[in-house]
Design an enzyme around this catalytic site. Structure first.
Site, PDB file in Angstrom:
ATOM      1  N   HIS A   1      -2.662   6.924  -0.768  1.00  0.00           N
ATOM      2  CA  HIS A   1      -3.656   7.457   0.137  1.00  0.00           C
ATOM      3  C   HIS A   1      -2.944   7.975   1.446  1.00  0.00           C
ATOM      4  O   HIS A   1      -3.503   8.012   2.425  1.00  0.00           O
ATOM      5  CB  HIS A   1      -4.674   6.500   0.537  1.00  0.00           C
TER       6      HIS A   1
ATOM      7  N   HIS B   1       0.855  -1.238   0.089  1.00  0.00           N
ATOM      8  CA  HIS B   1       0.011   0.041  -0.025  1.00  0.00           C
ATOM      9  C   HIS B   1       0.921   1.265   0.051  1.00  0.00           C
ATOM     10  O   HIS B   1       1.400   1.573   1.082  1.00  0.00           O
ATOM     11  CB  HIS B   1      -0.964   0.004   1.285  1.00  0.00           C
TER      12      HIS B   1
ATOM     13  N   TYR C   1      -0.507   6.765   3.374  1.00  0.00           N
ATOM     14  CA  TYR C   1       0.126   5.732   4.358  1.00  0.00           C
ATOM     15  C   TYR C   1       1.600   5.927   4.037  1.00  0.00           C
ATOM     16  O   TYR C   1       2.187   6.485   3.225  1.00  0.00           O
ATOM     17  CB  TYR C   1      -0.613   4.440   4.354  1.00  0.00           C
TER      18      TYR C   1
END
Ligand code: PHB
Length: 359
Positions: A179, A176, A181
């Site tokens: 967004h 990930h 992170y």
């Protein structure tokens, strides 16, 4: 040949039953000390008809459990408990990757286990507020700027987590890097003001995630490692457009050299044209599989495939209320309505109680 949503698709070494992907969705049901459980296995089993499930953001480290009740994947116990979910999906012929999400500065100490730390590339807090277990909404804290040792240790945690994921039966993992992170925090100049080799130039800001990707490939093989990115989503609002473009072009070139199995482009935030221009560049640069996600309908997904903008299309919120989403698309059955209540609940309500369509 024209591409169609209902085609079979070969992703690395696995066969997907369609080009319809279930996007990773934070659902907060790991209510007992972030342990994966049977309720989660039921939820994923119900959705095994997806071409591929990318299971929810799961932390590779105690330090990455920034949200309430999100699951972990950093102990043998986590791996053993996740097997219920991978078995539930495989028994029905489905395929499942796990998204590895380290929340970094998007966290609060009240949400972390004892001795865990809110970390970031630099001591710069995320603007806004976060929900906590005991203190309601709180402003995001100032993260501890990671030492070089902590950077290396966190990279090692991601790599070990990928290994545990394969032990647990996942078909692969997704890094990930979207967004806002942790890997995204390294890429973005608004959260990364480091002066060592992990900050400053584009190459330096991309180093953290590229070392994670390389390490995972060494452990589990490139055919099992994908990545999610989200250029020009809300986390990039403070950055100059030309910096974002140059950064993601460089990153995609490097990901292409590494031969990752997919790049997953996620659209959250404003639908600004510059974002979709960059998606086109990324499509040209990356020779592997491209997944697009964000506000697609069956019709717009088919159009994107016909225009060769992507190989696979991911659907998030519609998979929550429609466990049989692929069948509903195939037969033109109506979709159940999105109902935000229950998205982040703590029970089976709004989670495993959506029935399949009946005529
Ligand atoms: C969320 O919980 O709202 C969330 C989590 C992970 C994302 C995006 C949104 O990538």
């Amino acid at each position: 040949m024209n591409k169609d949503l209902f085609d079979n698709f070969t992703l690395g070494k696995i066969e997907l039953s369609s080009r319809i992907i279930m996007a990773p969705l934070t659902r907060c049901r790991a209510i007992n000390h972030n342990l994966p459980n049977e309720l989660m296995a039921t939820y994923y089993g119900q959705r095994a008809g997806a071409g591929l499930i990318i299971a929810e953001g799961t932390s590779p480290s105690p330090n990455g459990l920034g949200y309430t009740n999100i699951p972990g994947m950093y102990t043998e116990e986590h791996a053993a408990l996740w097997k219920a979910s991978t078995n539930a999906v495989h028994e029905k012929g489905g395929k499942i990757f796990l998204q590895l999400m380290h929340t970094g500065r998007v966290a609060h100490s009240d949400n972390l286990p004892k001795n865990a730390v809110v970390l970031g590339p630099s001591a710069i807090p995320q603007p806004g507020e976060i929900s906590t277990y005991n203190l309601g909404k709180q402003p995001y804290p100032t993260p501890k700027a990671m030492t070089k040792e902590e950077v290396k240790q966190t990279i090692a945690e991601f790599i070990r987590s990928a290994k545990l994921s394969i032990e647990a039966g996942f078909d692969g993992v997704e890094i990930h890097c979207a967004h806002g992170y942790l890997p995204n925090q390294f890429i973005n100049t608004a959260s990364n003001q480091r002066t060592d080799e992990y900050g400053g130039s584009i190459e330096n800001r991309c180093r953290f995630v590229l070392e994670i990707a390389q390490g995972m490939i060494n452990e589990i093989g490139a055919s099992k490692v994908g990545i999610r990115i989200s250029p020009f989503s809300y986390a990039d609002t403070e950055e100059d457009a030309s910096i974002v473009q140059a950064t993601y072009r460089y990153l995609t070139e490097e990901l292409n050299k590494l031969g990752l199995v997919y790049v997953h482009l996620s659209h959250m935030g404003e639908p600004v044209p510059v974002k979709f221009e960059l998606w086109k560049n990324i499509r040209e640069i990356f020779k592997g599989t491209l997944i697009l996600c964000g506000d697609f309908t069956k019709e717009t997904a088919q159009t994107a495939l016909l225009k060769n903008q992507a190989d696979l299309i991911a659907f998030g919120r519609d998979f929550i209320a429609n466990p049989d989403l692929v069948l509903r698309f195939q037969h033109n059955w109506p979709l159940a309505e999105r109902n935000r209540k229950g998205w982040y609940g703590t029970s089976s309500k709004g989670y495993t109680d959506y029935p399949p369509f009946t005529q």
